[in-house]
Design an enzyme around this catalytic site. Structure first.
Site, mmCIF file in Angstrom:
data_model
loop_
_atom_site.group_PDB
_atom_site.id
_atom_site.type_symbol
_atom_site.label_atom_id
_atom_site.label_comp_id
_atom_site.label_asym_id
_atom_site.label_seq_id
_atom_site.Cartn_x
_atom_site.Cartn_y
_atom_site.Cartn_z
ATOM 1 N N ASN A 268 0.942 -1.105 0.127
ATOM 2 C CA ASN A 268 0.143 -0.047 0.075
ATOM 3 C C ASN A 268 0.850 1.217 -0.080
ATOM 4 O O ASN A 268 1.885 1.394 0.668
ATOM 5 C CB ASN A 268 -1.018 -0.044 1.233
ATOM 6 C CG ASN A 268 -1.391 -1.350 1.488
ATOM 7 O OD1 ASN A 268 -2.281 -1.777 0.884
ATOM 8 N ND2 ASN A 268 -1.059 -1.811 2.561
ATOM 9 N N GLU A 301 8.451 -5.176 -1.123
ATOM 10 C CA GLU A 301 7.385 -4.087 -0.846
ATOM 11 C C GLU A 301 7.774 -2.829 -1.280
ATOM 12 O O GLU A 301 7.082 -2.067 -1.585
ATOM 13 C CB GLU A 301 6.608 -4.319 0.461
ATOM 14 C CG GLU A 301 6.231 -5.749 0.955
ATOM 15 C CD GLU A 301 5.187 -6.289 -0.089
ATOM 16 O OE1 GLU A 301 4.920 -5.743 -0.972
ATOM 17 O OE2 GLU A 301 5.517 -7.778 -0.243
HETATM 18 N N1 BES Z 1 1.154 -7.612 -3.464
HETATM 19 C C1 BES Z 1 1.514 -8.684 -2.859
HETATM 20 C C2 BES Z 1 0.765 -8.876 -1.770
HETATM 21 C C3 BES Z 1 -0.231 -9.628 -1.846
HETATM 22 C C4 BES Z 1 -0.549 -10.405 -2.743
HETATM 23 C C5 BES Z 1 -1.693 -8.962 -1.605
HETATM 24 C C6 BES Z 1 -2.002 -11.458 -3.145
HETATM 25 C C7 BES Z 1 -3.081 -9.601 -1.916
HETATM 26 C C8 BES Z 1 -3.221 -10.465 -2.709
HETATM 27 C C9 BES Z 1 3.021 -8.344 -2.242
HETATM 28 O O1 BES Z 1 3.700 -7.425 -2.829
HETATM 29 C C10 BES Z 1 3.593 -9.626 -2.188
HETATM 30 O O2 BES Z 1 3.826 -10.099 -3.397
HETATM 31 N N2 BES Z 1 4.087 -10.263 -1.132
HETATM 32 C C11 BES Z 1 4.571 -11.645 -1.217
HETATM 33 C C12 BES Z 1 5.695 -11.347 -0.622
HETATM 34 C C13 BES Z 1 6.853 -11.136 -1.784
HETATM 35 C C14 BES Z 1 8.443 -11.009 -1.122
HETATM 36 C C15 BES Z 1 6.873 -12.202 -2.913
HETATM 37 C C16 BES Z 1 3.690 -12.378 -0.227
HETATM 38 O O3 BES Z 1 2.817 -11.666 0.318
HETATM 39 O O4 BES Z 1 3.872 -13.393 -0.074
HETATM 40 ZN ZN ZN Z 2 4.718 -8.002 -4.610
#
Ligand code: BES
Ligand code: ZN
Length: 897
Positions: A268, A301
């Protein structure tokens, strides 16, 4: 269930210029007032007039007005998916409404919910519609201004995106804060947090000299565990400036840690929200691996601020545009920080054990899918990790300099807008066209990587002419069929290869004529290993001739897919002696490791199918012994070269060898091989253990290779029955290093010995009041491969410290069960049935977590008849339950012919 298709994409009929919210938080509900300033979208002027659709889920509409005039929704306007205005004004207008929502009973963890007394939000992908009526699509960017009102005692901290421009007191012990975000953003990047939080703060001075205030908000009492996250954030920010020239764009950056969170973390705008396990950590409470993971997720992030937020996705089919690219960026950051090769090996191992598996099963899909039912199901390892591999291939093919120019072009073209994967590739293509020689491959063909699912296979045959010193390679590529895609076209595959001579030295590689045409080849920078060549494989069949090689009886050893230059599988049947030679001498660490992995896979498959390949194992023992004795290797490299392949990968290897994988047998094979190596290599292992102990107390990242090697020696030594190591591992569990404690637990884990009992009890005693840490205990207990496993798992699910609403705990126990091969894959199907029941129950509370977990039942076709039928039965039972759209989509994919 409605299917959403890429082909149906249309620009929105109205733009939103502003989204103004007032969110009033109360002890048992919340009221949300929204004012949305709409204007007809000039970009949709050519389309026939469309209705204005405002998505809304679980919202109680209390008032609605258009330009201040109250509007009573007519029949058909208000449904359970939202509000549809059939004849909206054909001019700018303002829509205002008030809804009542119920964050306290929201267990889905989407939209606005309460986690341990804290109000928090999760809007990606489609959570904003659970907060207010809104088009809630990523291509509609608007400026947000948000007023939050809450009780001052229970919610002294009020956070939102952008800048806080006003705060003040209200009656009845309440207060408010107004936040304004100057950057237009899609609704999925909205966030709001309110509650009692402690704050760790620091600053970052940007390259252009602006001071950014960094704040980390955690539950009271957790401040001592924030230093690592803060330092990681500062390093990540610096790296993006230095490598990509990208600077942070606001005066403050906030991170909040919450216990109840479906994913790892969320980007966010200026208010990242993190699963608390990815923030709170120090050497006593987190392992080396977890510290590194935290650092990379914080970077990930943060990097989204440019690749995701400033440039966002036009629609959810473009998800990999932000995720694949941002994974590529966070991987590069970790590689720069901790060493490229070992980092690459970790990532390749993970890709093989997760993405290759997905690509070979019923949920296989391309990096850019063209249809979905629940978008949450597409946050997959294909979108993320394969998406990152595709970008890495562009980097390899274009070289660092051109790639970076293309990135800059991409950013300058699309900043402030919603883009597509194709926009990204186009920037790469346009930058490549400016090179003196242009690109060495066809971009149109390269784009197939985005649209074709499945892991390509390179089948290689060799012909060695020892008299002339010439090697001919015949390379065929094909991609197996995947659901909905029976036939595949050839891809552009960058294959990096090298030759290793008899004395272990790299041989210069002269590529002569090839049929039907000479593929583009290029020498590579030294980081690729000595005398490496890049060959662009872009047809179904390619012939290569390497000349000027030493005239000798045996061909030189062939080192392939250096640095894992493409996400493909190889079939080439190199004899063990050649792989042993590469394991000893390959100058590319990734190919070297991979040679060892292939030997280990063969040895394990042999054991799993009931016979020990004594000759191969003897050769392996010799080769591993030489690695242990090689003074040029670091402890981390030794530990990595000796690590055994994962079970998922072994299942795939069994399938490729034409056998139905038998997971309990594979698991037993791993245990047996550990025991064998522990016995056969006892002396050198114990000597290295002695050498490494001195470095154990060093703080991460120092000493991590030594600790890793220590963990490996414990594992193998304990498997070989060494009592002294059992005692040392138990001591470690009682010690002050979480890394050593967890290595100790892992080493004892599979052995029903008193030390294991004692270690588990000691760990529980010590950490029972820290839920984030206790989850690792839940996972260990659930995956213990002896006793009545299902009874133990049932007890864990009833345990007073188990929180069924915390996805971390659920994944610990049920994920632990799924990774417990003897129990989950019990021949009578009891593990599968148990899992199906649990998934159905979980789905009532949290569909996102349930549908992700349901994928553990996806590979039913790959097992032998009995297991296959039992897993299929479990899926059918699940299909007969009342399911969310998310879980239903996964279950139906799994069952589809
Ligand atoms: N945008 C995602 C988080 C997300 C994913 C929110 C699906 C809602 C639904 C975030 O940037 C992300 O990719 N997070 C990963 C970790 C990342 C280091 C690959 C996660 O949450 O596993
Ligand atoms: Zn991501």
């Amino acid at each position: 269930m409605a299917t959403v298709r890429l082909a149906d994409y249309r620009p929105a009929p109205y733009l939103i210029n502003r989204t103004d919210l007032t969110v009033r938080l109360f002890a048992d509900h919340a009221l949300v007032d929204a004012r949305l300033a709409f204007s007809p979208n000039p970009g949709a002027a050519d389309l026939p007039p469309q209705p204005l659709v405002l998505a809304g889920l679980n919202l109680q509409l209390e008032a609605l007005a258009i330009d201040g005039i109250p509007h009573q929704p007519g029949a058909g306007e208000l449904g359970d998916q939202g509000l549809c205005l059939n004849t909206p004004p054909q001019r700018p207008f303002e829509l205002s409404n008030r809804v009542r929502i119920d964050p306290h009973s929201n267990t889905t963890l989407e939209g606005l919910y309460v986690s341990g007394g804290l109000f928090t939000t999760q809007c990606e992908a489609e959570g904003f519609r659970r907060i207010t009526f809104h088009p809630d699509r990523p291509d509609l960017l608007s400026r947000f201004r948000v007023r939050i009102e809450a009780d001052r005692d229970t919610a002294p901290v009020l956070l939102c995106n952008g800048n806080c421009i006003e705060t003040g007191d209200l009656e009845d012990g309440r207060h408010y804060a107004i936040w304004d975000d100057p950057f237009p953003k899609p609704s999925y990047l909205f966030a709001l947090v309110a509650g009692v939080l402690d704050e760790a703060s620091d600053t970052f001075v940007t390259a252009s000299g602006r001071t950014v205030k960094l704040r980390l908000h955690v539950e009271p009492g957790d401040l001592p565990y924030t230093a690592h996250a803060m330092a990681s954030l500062q390093r990540a920010m610096r790296w993006d400036e230095q490598r990509y020239g990208l600077e942070y764009d606001l005066d403050e950056f906030n991170i909040v840690a919450v216990r109840h969170f479906n994913m790892g973390a969320m980007e966010n705008k200026s208010l990242n929200i993190f699963n608390s396990k990815l923030v709170l950590a120090d050497g006593e409470t987190a392992t080396d691996g977890e510290l590194e993971r935290i650092e990379s997720v914080i970077a990930h992030e943060y990097y989204h601020n440019w690749t995701g937020n400033r440039i966002t996705c036009r629609d959810w089919f473009q998800l990999s545009l932000k995720e694949g690219l941002t994974v590529f960026r966070d991987q590069s950051f970790s590689a720069d920080r901790h060493g490229a090769s070992l980092n690459r090996i970790d990532n390749v191992a993970m890709l093989r054990n997760t993405q290759f598996r997905e690509d070979a099963g019923p949920t296989a899909h391309p990096v850019q899918p063209d249809a979905y039912q629940a978008i949450d199901n597409f946050y997959t390892t294909t979108i993320y990790e394969k998406g990152s591999e595709v970008i890495r291939m562009l980097h390899t093919l274009l070289g660092e300099e051109t790639f970076m120019r293309a990135m800059a072009l991409y950013v300058s073209r699309h900043d402030g807008s919603a883009a597509t994967c194709d926009d990204f590739v186009q920037a790469m293509e346009d930058a490549a066209a400016e090179q003196p020689l242009g690109a060495s491959f066809d971009f149109g063909q390269f784009r197939r990587w985005y649209h074709q699912a499945g892991t390509p296979v390179l089948e290689i045959q060799r012909h060695w002419d020892g008299e002339r010193g010439e090697l001919e390679l015949h390379i065929r590529q094909h991609t197996p069929p995947t659901p909905g895609q029976p036939d595949k076209l050839p891809l552009v595959i960058p294959l990096v290869l090298g030759l290793v001579g008899q004395a272990g030295k790299a041989l210069p590689l002269e590529l002569a004529t090839a049929e039907p045409a000479t593929p583009a080849t290029a020498p590579l920078p030294p980081a690729w290993g000595h005398h490496s060549r890049l060959v662009v494989i872009d047809r179904a069949e390619t012939r290569l001739r390497c000349t000027g090689l030493p005239r000798q009886h045996h061909p030189p050893a062939l080192s392939l897919l250096r640095q894992f230059s493409a996400p493909v599988k190889l079939t080439i049947g190199r004899p063990p002696a050649e792989l042993v030679h590469l394991l000893a001498h390959d100058s590319d660490p990734v190919a070297r490791w991979d040679a060892g992995q292939q030997l280990l896979r063969r040895a394990l498959l042999a054991r799993a199918s009931g016979h020990v390949d004594g000759q191969l194992e003897d050769e392996l023992v010799d080769a591993l012994g030489r690695i242990l004795a090689d003074p040029s290797l670091s402890q981390a490299s030794r530990a990595t070269l000796l690590s055994l392949p994962g079970l998922a990968e072994l299942e795939d290897a069994a399938l490729e060898a034409g056998q139905a994988p038998d997971p309990p047998a594979l698991f037993a094979a791993v245990m047996a091989l550990q025991r064998h190596f522990g016995t056969a290599l006892r002396e050198p292992l114990l000597r290295l253990l002695d050498e490494s102990r001195d470095q154990w107390p060093l703080a991460w990242p120092q000493g991590q290779g030594d600790r890793q090697l220590g963990g490996l020696v414990w594992r193998w030594g304990i498997a070989a029955g060494m009592e002294s190591l059992m005692n040392e591992a138990l001591q470690a569990v009682r010690g002050t290093s979480m890394t050593l404690a967890r290595y100790g637990l892992a080493a004892l884990q599979n052995h029903d010995r008193p030390q294991r009992e004692a270690a588990s009890a000691a760990f529980y005693e010590r950490w029972q009041h820290k839920p984030v840490i206790l989850d690792s205990w839940f996972a260990l207990e659930a995956s213990a491969p002896f006793g009545d496993g299902l009874a133990r798992v049932s007890d864990l699910l009833e345990h007073p410290r188990y929180d069924p609403n915390a996805p971390n705990s659920v994944r610990a126990v049920l994920g632990g069960l799924a990774s417990n091969a003897p129990m989950f894959h019990a021949a009578d199907g009891s593990g599968y049935r148990f899992m199906a029941l649990q998934i159905a129950a979980l789905d009532q509370r949290n569909p996102i977590t349930a549908s992700r977990l349901a994928k553990v039942l996806s590979r039913w076709r790959s097992y032998g008849p009995e297991r296959s039928a039992a897993m299929h039965d479990a899926l059918v039972k699940l299909a007969n339950a009342t399911l969310s759209t998310n879980t239903r989509e996964v279950v139906e994919q799994c069952l589809a012919d």
